[in-house]
Design a protein around this motif. Structure first.
Motif: not given
Length: 589
Positions: A14-16, A18, A396
């Motif tokens: 998952e790429k956020r 921010d 993370k």
């Protein structure tokens, strides 16, 4: 990443918004026994006569072996005795001794009855002169008993820890101390009630960080942490569950690699652990080679320095190589970066001897992660890929100063540090991720499943006067490789300076050379490395050979031989000044 006998993980990434990235395996962690006591019970009941622990008799005699059934019986009796001495959840056992059969049984005794134990570095007792760290540890733990196998050798440390109500346990009875045979006389029935109260969140042990910049921190290790960690290990190294592992190992049990990963890898899979009294240093490695001529390991661990010594022996002694690779599933290293020269030589001798590729790999973890966290199981052409996150963990990656800082969340993460809520709070981010303090660089920026390379400790990196960040770990590894075996390690310096420098620690080969020849060889290799570098943040322009070895007492080096770069820079301010002022012995390019 996959191979015969290893995992084949599939990931969700998952790429956020921010810039942070979350990476986890799709499959959940497999079921596992809730406590280590359950694992010991299982093997004591299903394979009671199988050798569990072994060590050579004093003086280098034959192997003394303890079966699973005998280990459990001794642990129950000794655990009962420890309870009668008043030990319990708030009165742990402090173990000063090195790895031994007696040390192992004491740890198992505590594990089976719910008494936390804390193995600490013997160097805190035998090398330290002021015993400062040892006294800090005792203040944190308030132990009910202290184990020292040799009361004469440990006498100064025991004196530093003297306190009313604190029992001293040694191998034999004596004035003011209790022997192990006396502990073995305990009534096992007295341990049954305590055993029933041992659960997943019961504390197994406290493992202390090095504390090089302050008092050591007591990392809490629970049954659930360690058992989940071993489930991750079994998922990754699947061959260890298919055949009981055979391991010869010297790594100190006060460290998470030896005391958690390796020891419990053997115990939870019903294998045999041979205690190696050799060490990866000149004069003591012969004992390791003697043992490896007799013991065919299925899983082998060492630090890079140990492999430097081992590959020489494997290349020169075909019979040793045949025994070493006969049953070997993989070679694992940690504690420092491995030189590419050693990496290539190990792979070559493995292929030549075994007729196959034997996985040579490393990973990434910490005392706070129990420690297994990232692992690599795909054959690599170059050293250093630490792999991908284990099943059950979420990795993370947070952008920080042009790097990706690694953080972890999952069932194997410590709940914190005993008696230090402030440090505990500092260790986790706002989402509950443990902050490793390490930076990672993807092997392939377009495909994170190809693994990561260690990209330095966030606290070790610094800026040049140009404002350019220096990735200390990567620069150090490249420089040591470029030295062609003349240098064992290097301290990268240049904080707030216009260019990088290095303090060099010679290898045995480098130290044996005549000074003039050595200086010429170093100058040639350093100049070549400078020409090959791609910018100011990777180009070392000056170097100086250190004449004093790194000191454990000063917090400069760990038991595994890895350097604390920041501590070395702080303790060698005068040498760094000489390096930039152009004093005697300085090489510039």
């Amino acid at each position: 990443m996959s191979g015969t006998g290893f995992w084949t993980p599939v990931f969700d990434i998952e790429k956020r918004g921010d810039g942070s990235i979350l990476m986890r395996q799709n499959d959940p962690l497999t079921d596992h026994r809730p406590t280590l006591a359950d694992a010991l019970d299982h093997w004591a009941e299903t394979a009671p006569d199988r050798p569990f622990l072994a060590r050579r008799a004093p003086g280098g005699g034959d192997w003394r072996r303890i079966s699973y059934g005998a280990a459990r019986a001794a642990a129950r009796a000794m655990g009962a005795s420890l309870l009668t001495l008043g030990l319990g959840p708030d009165r742990p056992l402090l173990i000063l001794s090195e790895n031994s059969l007696e040390h192992a049984l004491l740890g198992l005794a505590c594990t089976c009855v719910g008494i936390p134990f804390a193995p600490v570095s013997p160097a805190y007792s035998l090398v330290s002169k002021d015993h400062r760290k040892l006294r800090e540890i005792a203040r944190t733990l308030r132990p009910g008993a202290v184990n020292a196998d040799d009361p004469e050798a440990f006498a100064p440390a025991l004196a530093a820890l003297a306190a009313r109500g604190r029992h001293v346990i040694s191998n034999e009875d004596g004035p003011g101390r209790i022997g192990l045979e006396t502990l073995r006389g305990g009534d096992p029935a007295g341990a049954e009630e305590a055993r029933a109260g041992v659960g997943p969140e019961t504390i197994v042990k406290y493992l202390f960080t090095s504390g090089s910049t302050g008092a050591p921190k007591a990392v809490i290790n629970t049954h659930s942490m360690i058992c989940a960690n071993q489930a991750m290990v079994r998922d990754c190294y699947r061959f260890v569950a298919e055949r009981p592992p055979v391991v010869l190992d010297w790594a100190p049990w006060n460290h998470t690699a030896g005391g958690n990963k390796v020891f419990y890898l053997v115990m939870t899979n019903g294998g045999t652990f041979y205690i190696d009294d050799g060490r990866p240093v000149s004069g003591r490695f012969d004992e390791t080679l003697r043992n490896l001529r007799e013991i065919a390991c299925t899983w082998y661990f060492n630090v890079p320095l140990g492999y430097d010594l081992l590959v020489e022996a494997l290349e020169g002694e075909p019979a040793l190589a045949e025994m070493f690779f006969r049953d070997l599933g993989m070679m694992f290293y940690a504690g420092a970066g491995m030189s590419q020269i050693t990496w290539d030589r190990l792979r070559a001798v493995a292929r030549r001897t075994a007729g196959r590729e034997v996985l040579l790999a490393t990973g990434l973890g910490a005392t706070e992660t129990a420690p297994f966290a990232l692992a690599c199981t795909e054959v690599q052409e170059r050293a250093g890929n630490v792999g991908v996150p284990a099943r059950g963990l979420t990795l993370k990656l947070v952008p920080q100063g042009g790097k990706l800082e690694a953080r972890l969340k999952g069932p194997t993460i410590t709940p914190g540090y005993k008696g230090d809520p402030a440090k505990t709070a500092e260790a986790f981010d706002e989402e509950g991720f443990y902050k490793l303090g390490d930076a990672l660089r993807p092997a392939d920026p377009e495909d994170f499943t190809k693994g990561f390379f260690f990209d330095g400790r966030m606290a070790e990196n610094f800026k040049l006067t140009s404002g350019t960040w220096v990735p200390v770990g990567a620069v150090r590894a490249a420089l040591v490789d470029a030295m062609g075996g003349l240098v064992r390690d290097a301290v990268i310096v240049g904080e707030n300076a216009p260019e990088l420098g290095a303090l060099l620690i010679l290898s045995e080969a480098g130290a044996a050379m005549a000074p003039e020849a050595r200086e010429a060889a170093l100058a040639e290799r350093l100049a070549a490395a400078a020409r090959a570098a791609t910018g100011s943040a990777s180009r070392v322009r000056r170097a100086l050979v250190l004449t004093e070895p790194p000191s454990f007492e000063r917090g400069e080096v760990t038991e595994k031989g890895s350097l604390n770069q920041r501590q070395m820079r702080g303790n060698n301010a005068e040498a760094i000044m000489t390096l930039y002022d152009g004093g005697p012995g300085v090489l510039t390019f």
